[in-house]
Design a protein around this motif. Structure first.
Motif, PDB file in Angstrom:
ATOM      1  N   LEU A 397       0.863  -1.134  -0.062  1.00  0.00           N
ATOM      2  CA  LEU A 397      -0.145   0.126   0.088  1.00  0.00           C
ATOM      3  C   LEU A 397       0.884   1.343  -0.036  1.00  0.00           C
ATOM      4  CD1 LEU A 397      -2.566  -1.203   2.831  1.00  0.00           C
ATOM      5  CD2 LEU A 397      -2.855  -0.736   0.145  1.00  0.00           C
ATOM      6  N   LEU A 398       1.946   1.272   0.758  1.00  0.00           N
ATOM      7  CA  LEU A 398       2.827   2.429   0.817  1.00  0.00           C
ATOM      8  C   LEU A 398       3.609   2.770  -0.746  1.00  0.00           C
ATOM      9  CD1 LEU A 398       4.707   4.478   2.202  1.00  0.00           C
ATOM     10  CD2 LEU A 398       6.008   2.573   2.781  1.00  0.00           C
ATOM     11  N   ALA A 399       3.911   1.552  -1.038  1.00  0.00           N
ATOM     12  CA  ALA A 399       4.333   1.707  -2.693  1.00  0.00           C
ATOM     13  C   ALA A 399       3.614   2.379  -3.600  1.00  0.00           C
ATOM     14  CB  ALA A 399       4.911   0.372  -3.105  1.00  0.00           C
ATOM     15  N   LEU A 400       2.310   1.849  -3.739  1.00  0.00           N
ATOM     16  CA  LEU A 400       1.237   2.623  -4.376  1.00  0.00           C
ATOM     17  C   LEU A 400       0.987   3.884  -3.985  1.00  0.00           C
ATOM     18  CD1 LEU A 400      -0.988   1.907  -6.546  1.00  0.00           C
ATOM     19  CD2 LEU A 400      -2.565   1.544  -4.640  1.00  0.00           C
ATOM     20  N   ALA A 401       0.957   4.422  -2.847  1.00  0.00           N
ATOM     21  CA  ALA A 401       0.781   5.835  -2.389  1.00  0.00           C
ATOM     22  C   ALA A 401       2.047   6.488  -3.029  1.00  0.00           C
ATOM     23  CB  ALA A 401       0.727   6.045  -0.926  1.00  0.00           C
ATOM     24  N   SER A 402       3.273   6.076  -3.076  1.00  0.00           N
ATOM     25  CA  SER A 402       4.405   6.773  -3.450  1.00  0.00           C
ATOM     26  C   SER A 402       4.244   7.040  -4.914  1.00  0.00           C
ATOM     27  CB  SER A 402       5.631   5.999  -2.877  1.00  0.00           C
ATOM     28  OG  SER A 402       5.506   4.963  -3.786  1.00  0.00           O
ATOM     29  N   ILE A 403       3.505   6.272  -5.716  1.00  0.00           N
ATOM     30  CA  ILE A 403       3.099   6.415  -7.079  1.00  0.00           C
ATOM     31  C   ILE A 403       1.984   7.235  -7.347  1.00  0.00           C
ATOM     32  CG2 ILE A 403       2.266   5.265  -9.110  1.00  0.00           C
ATOM     33  CD1 ILE A 403       3.890   2.758  -8.167  1.00  0.00           C
ATOM     34  N   LEU A 404       1.055   7.124  -6.736  1.00  0.00           N
ATOM     35  CA  LEU A 404      -0.408   7.911  -6.981  1.00  0.00           C
ATOM     36  C   LEU A 404       0.141   9.433  -6.528  1.00  0.00           C
ATOM     37  CD1 LEU A 404      -3.031   5.561  -5.902  1.00  0.00           C
ATOM     38  CD2 LEU A 404      -2.258   6.015  -8.027  1.00  0.00           C
ATOM     39  N   PHE A 410      -0.103   7.099 -16.865  1.00  0.00           N
ATOM     40  CA  PHE A 410      -0.007   5.762 -16.954  1.00  0.00           C
ATOM     41  C   PHE A 410       0.229   4.963 -15.812  1.00  0.00           C
ATOM     42  CE2 PHE A 410       1.732   2.531 -20.108  1.00  0.00           C
ATOM     43  CZ  PHE A 410       0.655   1.491 -19.889  1.00  0.00           C
ATOM     44  N   ILE A 411      -0.457   4.147 -15.265  1.00  0.00           N
ATOM     45  CA  ILE A 411       0.080   3.418 -14.038  1.00  0.00           C
ATOM     46  C   ILE A 411       0.130   1.992 -14.535  1.00  0.00           C
ATOM     47  CG2 ILE A 411      -0.691   2.884 -11.731  1.00  0.00           C
ATOM     48  CD1 ILE A 411      -2.219   5.268 -11.815  1.00  0.00           C
ATOM     49  N   ILE A 412       1.442   1.619 -14.268  1.00  0.00           N
ATOM     50  CA  ILE A 412       1.540  -0.071 -14.488  1.00  0.00           C
ATOM     51  C   ILE A 412       1.724  -0.723 -13.153  1.00  0.00           C
ATOM     52  CG2 ILE A 412       3.104  -1.679 -15.541  1.00  0.00           C
ATOM     53  CD1 ILE A 412       3.908   0.609 -17.588  1.00  0.00           C
ATOM     54  N   ALA A 413       0.933  -1.695 -12.660  1.00  0.00           N
ATOM     55  CA  ALA A 413       0.941  -2.527 -11.570  1.00  0.00           C
ATOM     56  C   ALA A 413       1.009  -3.712 -11.623  1.00  0.00           C
ATOM     57  CB  ALA A 413      -0.269  -2.052 -10.599  1.00  0.00           C
ATOM     58  N   ASP A 414       2.168  -4.391 -11.287  1.00  0.00           N
ATOM     59  CA  ASP A 414       2.786  -5.645 -11.093  1.00  0.00           C
ATOM     60  C   ASP A 414       2.333  -6.207 -10.209  1.00  0.00           C
ATOM     61  OD1 ASP A 414       3.914  -8.064 -11.964  1.00  0.00           O
ATOM     62  OD2 ASP A 414       5.752  -7.592 -12.108  1.00  0.00           O
ATOM     63  N   GLU A 415       1.071  -7.286 -10.281  1.00  0.00           N
ATOM     64  CA  GLU A 415       0.390  -7.830  -9.012  1.00  0.00           C
ATOM     65  C   GLU A 415       0.272  -6.932  -7.752  1.00  0.00           C
ATOM     66  OE1 GLU A 415      -0.887 -10.745  -8.832  1.00  0.00           O
ATOM     67  OE2 GLU A 415       0.131 -11.755 -10.481  1.00  0.00           O
ATOM     68  N   PRO A 416      -0.622  -5.777  -8.247  1.00  0.00           N
ATOM     69  CA  PRO A 416      -0.792  -4.954  -7.035  1.00  0.00           C
ATOM     70  C   PRO A 416      -1.511  -5.276  -5.748  1.00  0.00           C
ATOM     71  CG  PRO A 416      -2.266  -4.474  -8.766  1.00  0.00           C
ATOM     72  CD  PRO A 416      -1.397  -5.498  -9.222  1.00  0.00           C
ATOM     73  N   THR A 417      -2.214  -6.364  -5.740  1.00  0.00           N
ATOM     74  CA  THR A 417      -3.084  -6.908  -4.626  1.00  0.00           C
ATOM     75  C   THR A 417      -2.207  -8.018  -3.927  1.00  0.00           C
ATOM     76  OG1 THR A 417      -4.214  -8.436  -6.041  1.00  0.00           O
ATOM     77  CG2 THR A 417      -5.136  -6.285  -5.850  1.00  0.00           C
ATOM     78  N   LYS A 431      -9.516   1.934  -6.412  1.00  0.00           N
ATOM     79  CA  LYS A 431      -8.929   3.374  -6.830  1.00  0.00           C
ATOM     80  C   LYS A 431      -8.341   3.426  -8.089  1.00  0.00           C
ATOM     81  CE  LYS A 431      -7.101   7.375  -5.989  1.00  0.00           C
ATOM     82  NZ  LYS A 431      -7.772   8.538  -5.495  1.00  0.00           N
ATOM     83  N   LEU A 432      -7.583   2.228  -8.838  1.00  0.00           N
ATOM     84  CA  LEU A 432      -7.086   2.251  -9.946  1.00  0.00           C
ATOM     85  C   LEU A 432      -8.221   2.381 -11.131  1.00  0.00           C
ATOM     86  CD1 LEU A 432      -4.624  -0.717  -9.506  1.00  0.00           C
ATOM     87  CD2 LEU A 432      -4.120   1.944  -9.893  1.00  0.00           C
ATOM     88  N   PHE A 433      -9.504   1.654 -10.631  1.00  0.00           N
ATOM     89  CA  PHE A 433     -10.646   1.810 -11.559  1.00  0.00           C
ATOM     90  C   PHE A 433     -11.022   3.252 -11.737  1.00  0.00           C
ATOM     91  CE2 PHE A 433     -15.157   1.442 -12.681  1.00  0.00           C
ATOM     92  CZ  PHE A 433     -15.213   0.810 -13.868  1.00  0.00           C
ATOM     93  N   THR A 441      -4.579   5.838 -17.618  1.00  0.00           N
ATOM     94  CA  THR A 441      -4.761   4.450 -18.159  1.00  0.00           C
ATOM     95  C   THR A 441      -4.126   3.527 -17.265  1.00  0.00           C
ATOM     96  OG1 THR A 441      -4.512   5.553 -20.248  1.00  0.00           O
ATOM     97  CG2 THR A 441      -3.447   3.515 -20.365  1.00  0.00           C
ATOM     98  N   ILE A 442      -4.439   2.507 -17.037  1.00  0.00           N
ATOM     99  CA  ILE A 442      -3.937   1.559 -16.083  1.00  0.00           C
ATOM    100  C   ILE A 442      -3.578  -0.028 -16.872  1.00  0.00           C
ATOM    101  CG2 ILE A 442      -4.603   0.286 -14.039  1.00  0.00           C
ATOM    102  CD1 ILE A 442      -4.728   3.121 -13.664  1.00  0.00           C
TER     103      ILE A 442
END
Length: 491
Positions: A397-404, A410-417, A431-433, A441-442
């Motif tokens: 979750l922290l890594a995602l916050a540092s991106i958002l 354009f957000i590329i997420a490798d296994e975000p969950t 949130k991504l949706f 773009t996701i």
């Protein structure tokens, strides 16, 4: 059934902490049990496992009030280097448990320490690799393994030691659906035929319920309920909502394009081959496929972490090369499969605000954006904490916050969950949706086919390092047979 372990923890407190990490826990483990431990992020699941492996109190300093016995021995009296006689343990992050350059040496390492004859070691390595679905992987370099393959190599090394109790922390977090099914099936077979006792921590346990006989549910460091698998299914597993995806058929701007792209790693291992892909503004694309099919390679090529061996990658209508790579990366956010690859700061607020400081944002703006991002992912109360004090799910979750926080296009997420419980996983995907509905773009790499179906407008399926299908989600029913041939079962 014979009781082989007894766990009684009145409270467990780490240094400089007032609140117990675990409290009021008591249960027995019987030979042949298949126990699943689950609960929300930071509920104490991994900490509980550390008490069973002897890591607490022998390695991690903590004040433990209570008593834990394994096979009649108080765990405090068992030296840490003898714990492998009692338990085999697999950590959350496989990279933390890989220690050798090739697969054979890694699986054989523990056996060699026990001075087992070389011929017997070779037989055991072969047998355990077959068990985890990695036949003929002995000579593969560990650095070339996908996340799922690395996880199975670590598991093989643990199984090779033949301990009476097997303890697994999120063992399928990086496996594809077929890999998860096969692993659970093999664990279930060992449990039934050899009466191997299995203790398994998982956030999402629907797939493993058929093999378990007990479920322990943790909340705030306490077992709040013990279930039978049937009771857990009725009480906890809810319905997955559908999201209204855009059916806008008007031409959209192409923001990324791969043309005839191939990539080969230095050890001649093929990463991907002849990829043709167009990504449009506002797309929510799920890239799916078995472990080793090329999904992560595709993502790294899009962000410029890898340079194609052949073909061309364009981002925002510009060739992706050294000249414009820095500028393009300001418009793209990338979430790694393992959050520890991108976390480096001393506090959460420092981590989230790092990119904003590099861009010269004013302190007032930085503080506001840090607060908004940490609040969204539920970590605002921990903003002064060191990131490594967080659980794996919280670090994701922290890594995602540092991106958002940088508001990328354009957000590329490798296994975000990966490593998140179901509620947290849906929160991230929601949130991504929402961002995709606002024109962002996701592209998500995922093994969770249900979430791929729920959130995506497009599915891109890789098999044998090639894109075999690129379809609209609304046309999924027409392609179920083909997807099943690739090991992807949406039913």
């Amino acid at each position: 059934m014979e009781t082989i372990a007894h766990v009684k923890i009145e409270k467990l407190i780490f240094p400089q902490e007032d609140k117990p990490a675990l409290k009021n826990i008591e249960f027995e483990i019987n030979q042949g049990d298949f126990i699943v431990i689950t609960g929300g992020v930071a509920s104490g699941k991994s900490t509980l496992l550390h008490t069973l492996t002897g890591a607490i109190p022998h390695y991690h300093p903590a004040e433990l009030t209570g008593k834990i016995t394994l096979l009649g021995q108080d765990i405090k009296d068992i030296p840490l280097n003898r714990m492998s006689d009692y338990v085999g343990y697999m950590m959350q992050e496989p990279q933390n448990q890989l220690i050798s350059l090739n697969v054979y040496e890694d699986v054989a390492f523990g056996l060699g320490n026990l001075e087992i004859p070389l011929e017997q070691i070779a037989q055991t390595v072969k047998k355990t690799l077959e068990l985890v679905g990695l036949t003929d992987y002995e000579n593969r370099q560990t650095a070339s393994l996908s996340g799922g393959e690395a996880q199975r190599v670590v598991l093989a090394g643990v199984l090779a030691l033949n301990a009476p109790i097997l303890i697994l922390d999120q063992p399928t977090a990086e496996l594809d659906p077929q890999g998860r099914f096969e692993l659970y099936q093999r664990l279930g077979l060992l449990n039934k035929t050899q009466r191997l006792t299995i203790i398994l921590v998982m956030d999402r346990i629907e797939e493993v319920l058929n093999y378990a006989n007990r479920v322990l549910y943790l909340k705030d460091g306490e077992i709040v309920k013990q279930y039978s698998p049937e009771e857990y299914y009725q009480d906890q597993i809810g319905y997955r909502p559908e999201r209204l995806k855009s059916n806008n058929d008007k031409p959209q701007e192409i923001i990324a394009e791969m043309t005839q792209v191939s990539y080969q790693y230095k050890n001649n291992l093929l990463g991907c081959e002849d990829l043709h892909l167009k990504i449009y503004q506002g797309d929510f694309i799920s890239v799916i496929g078995l472990n080793g099919s090329g999904k992560s390679t595709l993502a790294k090529l899009l962000i410029g972490l890898l340079k194609p061996s052949m073909g061309e990658v364009k981002m925002f209508n510009q060739p992706l090369n050294k000249k414009n790579l820095t500028k393009i990366r300001t418009q793209v956010g990338f979430l790694f499969q393992n959050p520890d690859y991108q976390i480096f700061a001393s506090t959460l607020e420092e981590e989230v605000g790092f990119s904003l400081k590099l861009r010269g944002e004013q302190n007032e703006v930085i503080d506001q954006k840090i607060e908004e991002s940490l609040k969204f992912v539920g970590l605002l109360d921990y903003k002064k904490l060191h990131p490594q004090r967080l659980s794996r799910g919280q670090r994701q979750l922290l890594a995602l916050a540092s991106i958002l926080v940088s508001d990328p296009e354009f957000i590329i997420a490798d296994e975000p969950t990966s490593g998140l419980d179901e509620n947290q996983g849906y929160m991230i995907m929601d949130k991504l949706f929402d961002l995709s509905q606002k024109g962002k773009t996701i592209l998500v790499i995922t093994h969770d086919l249900a979430m791929a179906k729920t959130y995506s407008n497009r599915l891109v399926a890789l098999h044998n390092h090639r894109i075999q299908l690129d379809i609209s989600t609304k046309d999924l029913e027409k392609h179920l047979a083909a997807l099943q041939d690739f090991g992807l079962n949406f039913k």
